[in-house]
Design a protein around this motif. Structure first.
Motif, mmCIF file in Angstrom:
data_model
loop_
_atom_site.group_PDB
_atom_site.id
_atom_site.type_symbol
_atom_site.label_atom_id
_atom_site.label_comp_id
_atom_site.label_asym_id
_atom_site.label_seq_id
_atom_site.Cartn_x
_atom_site.Cartn_y
_atom_site.Cartn_z
ATOM 1 N N ASP A 175 0.922 -1.057 -0.052
ATOM 2 C CA ASP A 175 0.143 0.029 -0.035
ATOM 3 C C ASP A 175 0.907 1.350 -0.173
ATOM 4 O O ASP A 175 1.637 1.398 0.854
ATOM 5 C CB ASP A 175 -0.944 -0.188 1.106
ATOM 6 N N ILE A 176 0.713 2.012 -1.160
ATOM 7 C CA ILE A 176 1.736 3.453 -1.124
ATOM 8 C C ILE A 176 0.937 4.366 -0.319
ATOM 9 O O ILE A 176 -0.276 4.649 -0.572
ATOM 10 C CB ILE A 176 1.851 3.947 -2.707
ATOM 11 N N LEU A 177 1.674 4.895 0.670
ATOM 12 C CA LEU A 177 1.055 5.877 1.478
ATOM 13 C C LEU A 177 1.449 7.237 1.100
ATOM 14 O O LEU A 177 1.075 8.293 1.506
ATOM 15 C CB LEU A 177 1.476 5.684 2.913
ATOM 16 N N GLU B 249 11.841 10.897 -6.076
ATOM 17 C CA GLU B 249 11.441 10.257 -7.418
ATOM 18 C C GLU B 249 11.902 8.826 -7.269
ATOM 19 O O GLU B 249 11.665 8.192 -8.234
ATOM 20 C CB GLU B 249 12.433 11.120 -8.476
ATOM 21 N N GLU B 250 12.962 8.433 -6.417
ATOM 22 C CA GLU B 250 13.240 7.156 -6.315
ATOM 23 C C GLU B 250 12.907 6.299 -5.042
ATOM 24 O O GLU B 250 12.948 5.108 -4.892
ATOM 25 C CB GLU B 250 15.071 7.038 -6.283
ATOM 26 N N TRP B 251 12.186 7.008 -4.122
ATOM 27 C CA TRP B 251 11.785 6.221 -2.872
ATOM 28 C C TRP B 251 10.433 6.691 -2.513
ATOM 29 O O TRP B 251 9.971 7.590 -2.679
ATOM 30 C CB TRP B 251 12.818 6.639 -1.657
ATOM 31 N N LEU B 252 9.540 5.660 -1.786
ATOM 32 C CA LEU B 252 8.213 5.541 -1.756
ATOM 33 C C LEU B 252 8.047 5.269 -0.285
ATOM 34 O O LEU B 252 8.915 4.381 0.471
ATOM 35 C CB LEU B 252 7.332 4.715 -2.612
ATOM 36 N N GLU B 253 7.086 5.618 0.435
ATOM 37 C CA GLU B 253 6.542 5.201 1.630
ATOM 38 C C GLU B 253 5.444 4.255 1.405
ATOM 39 O O GLU B 253 4.465 4.536 0.777
ATOM 40 C CB GLU B 253 6.185 6.353 2.460
ATOM 41 N N GLY B 254 5.543 2.947 2.065
ATOM 42 C CA GLY B 254 4.367 1.891 1.697
ATOM 43 C C GLY B 254 4.266 1.455 3.094
ATOM 44 O O GLY B 254 4.895 1.592 4.108
ATOM 45 N N GLY C 35 7.284 1.869 6.096
ATOM 46 C CA GLY C 35 8.415 2.169 5.772
ATOM 47 C C GLY C 35 8.616 2.789 4.686
ATOM 48 O O GLY C 35 7.781 2.806 3.702
ATOM 49 N N ILE C 36 9.959 3.136 4.312
ATOM 50 C CA ILE C 36 10.329 3.394 2.765
ATOM 51 C C ILE C 36 11.021 2.242 2.108
ATOM 52 O O ILE C 36 11.805 1.605 2.811
ATOM 53 C CB ILE C 36 11.224 4.743 2.915
ATOM 54 N N PHE C 37 10.928 2.417 0.591
ATOM 55 C CA PHE C 37 11.504 1.451 -0.139
ATOM 56 C C PHE C 37 11.868 2.097 -1.413
ATOM 57 O O PHE C 37 11.267 3.062 -1.747
ATOM 58 C CB PHE C 37 10.885 0.163 -0.361
ATOM 59 N N PRO C 38 12.932 1.437 -2.517
ATOM 60 C CA PRO C 38 13.140 2.017 -3.722
ATOM 61 C C PRO C 38 12.071 1.642 -4.505
ATOM 62 O O PRO C 38 11.539 0.598 -4.582
ATOM 63 C CB PRO C 38 14.540 1.286 -3.909
#
Length: 537
Positions: free
Chosen positions: A498-500, A505-510, A517-520
């Motif tokens: 689930d994208i929060l 541009e390279e990292w998302l919080e999910g 947490g965050i991930f590439p």
């Protein structure tokens, strides 16, 4: 029955089918004592060419019994069912053919020996043809509109003409495999049926040289008395050559190489005295007269890194830049439109259609037996719900059961708290698990929304529900990702995330499996459908 005998009869039957000798092909196929699903499919094709629909239907029944996942078998049988006015069973075959497409737009059966590509839009087209014969023109038009969004060869023109015919309330002719398109044995296997003489004929060779102990294989040579030692040339030990003097390329294709440089001999010398070599990652021509053999022998088990191989190294892959940790305001709530799933076939009649043979699921023994017993006892107003958890369970509930009531029944069966369970399902053609109903905490609607052909499949997770956070959209993990820090989100390949929010541009919080947490972003991909779900406490 020996496999060689099966191949021989199968190949002879295919040759007769190509010659349109239908009766001869049937005689050859009848000689196979242990037929396979592919030979039975060929038998059905021969009966269809002769117009024997009843015999063709029996052969297709045996074909599907041999291979329960053969989508093209269900597709062909649905067309035969329509011709003999068994519409309910024809619609059921269309449903099973679509299921065994496994979300693919096309299945190419070339590797199995069938020179045919089955497209998803063709299955939908036959389903619309069944609806036309049932007199349900609105359902037929809805399915054709769904098929118009599919991509595939030969679709252009068919759907548009079919829509015009449905508007005029004209029945659609079912699609079938062309005459003569049958399963063929592998060419390599058929060639092995011919007997070969691998040993050859015996030859007696004697040497006129006394005490000649040479026992190798070599072209004719001049014999001399005594012991013979094969001649070894230094140039044959290695393909590496060294430039005697510097050389500057004069025409396109020639290389400029300094003196003493080492090159790799890639080709033989041509008529002009030029040879193809590799130097510094480039291939070109150099005069063979300027090259001397180079001794680059290295000890066994060691690799000499001083000699260039002529192949440049691949570019280095830099990891994405890790964002700096800083307090950020809560992301704004975003609202996206929810794409409606493709039309379901279970609205064709008032009762779900009985499946000819339900596919076998790889669950534990208790769950599998319970699922089979429930499926056999299902009535017109009930549905079998299969729930994937740490183990698999099955429930038998009415179609109008609300999601919150179903959630309580699942929690009781699993021995968990209903407030900690999250129910999700997969939409058609998607790998992402989306929440059922309108809300994760208080879902609205009944199980009938996700049921199909009297069955429904759900995925259950034990997680703390999100509070004061909004799910922008969802992504599916491409690879495993191990946390590199305390703020990272760890997940496995195939997990739904689930994208929060978007950090950069390279990292998302999910959010995944109860963790945030965050991930590439390059470790996951997003589905075509945007999913918006606000989860508030």
């Amino acid at each position: 029955m020996l496999y060689t005998e099966l191949l021989r009869l199968w190949d002879e039957a295919v040759q007769m089918l190509d010659a349109k000798n239908w009766h001869g092909a049937l005689d050859k196929l009848d000689e196979i004592s242990e037929p396979t699903s592919r030979t039975l499919f060929n038998t059905a094709s021969a009966h269809l060419a002769l117009g024997q629909l009843d015999h063709a239907l029996k052969a297709l029944d045996l074909t599907i019994a041999k291979d329960e996942r053969l989508a093209v078998g269900f597709f062909q049988r649905s067309a035969v069912m329509m011709q003999i006015d068994r519409l309910e069973e024809a619609l059921s075959d269309c449903i099973w053919a679509q299921k065994h497409m496994r979300g693919n737009m096309v299945i190419d059966y070339k590797q199995l020996g069938l020179r045919y590509k089955l497209y998803s839009w063709q299955v939908l087209y036959n389903a619309a043809a069944v609806y036309c014969r049932m007199g349900q023109w609105e359902q037929a038009q809805e399915v054709l509109l769904s098929a118009s969004k599919e991509r595939g060869g030969g679709r252009a023109g068919h759907i548009e003409v079919a829509l015009e015919g449905v508007m005029r309330e004209e029945n659609l002719a079912p699609l079938m495999l062309p005459e003569g398109v049958v399963f063929r044995p592998r060419k390599q296997d058929v060639e092995q049926l011919q007997q070969r003489d691998f040993l050859g004929k015996a030859k007696v060779i004697s040497s006129i040289v006394p005490n000649d102990d040479f026992g190798g294989f070599e072209p004719l040579r001049v014999q001399k008395p005594g012991f013979y030692e094969p001649k070894m040339e230094g140039a044959q030990d290695s393909r590496y050559m060294r430039m005697r003097v510097p050389y500057m390329g004069r025409v396109p294709g020639q290389l400029t190489v300094p003196g003493g440089a080492m090159v790799f001999l890639f080709g033989e010398e041509d008529r002009d005295g030029m040879a193809t070599v590799i130097y510094d990652g480039q291939r070109g021509l150099l005069p063979m007269s300027l090259l001397d053999p180079a001794d680059v022998k290295t000890p066994k088990g060691k690799k000499d890194k001083r000699v260039p191989s002529g192949i440049p190294l691949p570019p280095g892959l830099l990891p994405p830049t890790r964002p700096k940790r800083q307090p950020a305001p809560a992301p704004p709530r975003a609202t996206f439109s929810i794409d409606s799933p493709p039309p379901s076939y279970n609205t064709a009649t008032h009762a779900p259609l009985p499946a000819p043979e339900p596919p076998s699921y790889s669950a534990n023994a208790d769950s599998s037996d319970q699922y089979d017993d429930s499926a056999q006892g299902a009535d017109s107003g009930s549905v079998v719900v299969k729930v994937h958890y740490t183990y698999t369970v099955a429930l038998f509930v009415p179609l109008d059961t609300p999601y919150h009531q179903l959630k309580e029944q699942i929690a009781e069966k699993l021995g968990q708290s209903a407030s900690q369970l999250r129910l999700r399902h997969k939409q058609h053609g998607s790998r992402a698990l989306v929440p059922v109903g309108g809300s994760e905490e208080e879902p609205e609607g009944t199980i009938q929304e996700v049921a199909e052909a009297g069955r429904a499949t759900l995925w259950c997770q034990t997680e703390d529900p999100l509070s004061q956070r909004s799910i922008l959209y969802q992504m599916v993990a491409l690879y495993d990702y191990s946390a590199q820090g305390t703020e990272d989100l760890e997940f496995s390949e195939g997990d739904t995330i689930d994208i929060l929010g978007e950090v950069n541009e390279e990292w998302l919080e999910g959010h995944c499996a109860g963790n945030i947490g965050i991930f590439p972003s390059c470790f996951a991909y997003s589905e075509d459908a945007n999913i918006s779900q606000s989860l508030e406490s």
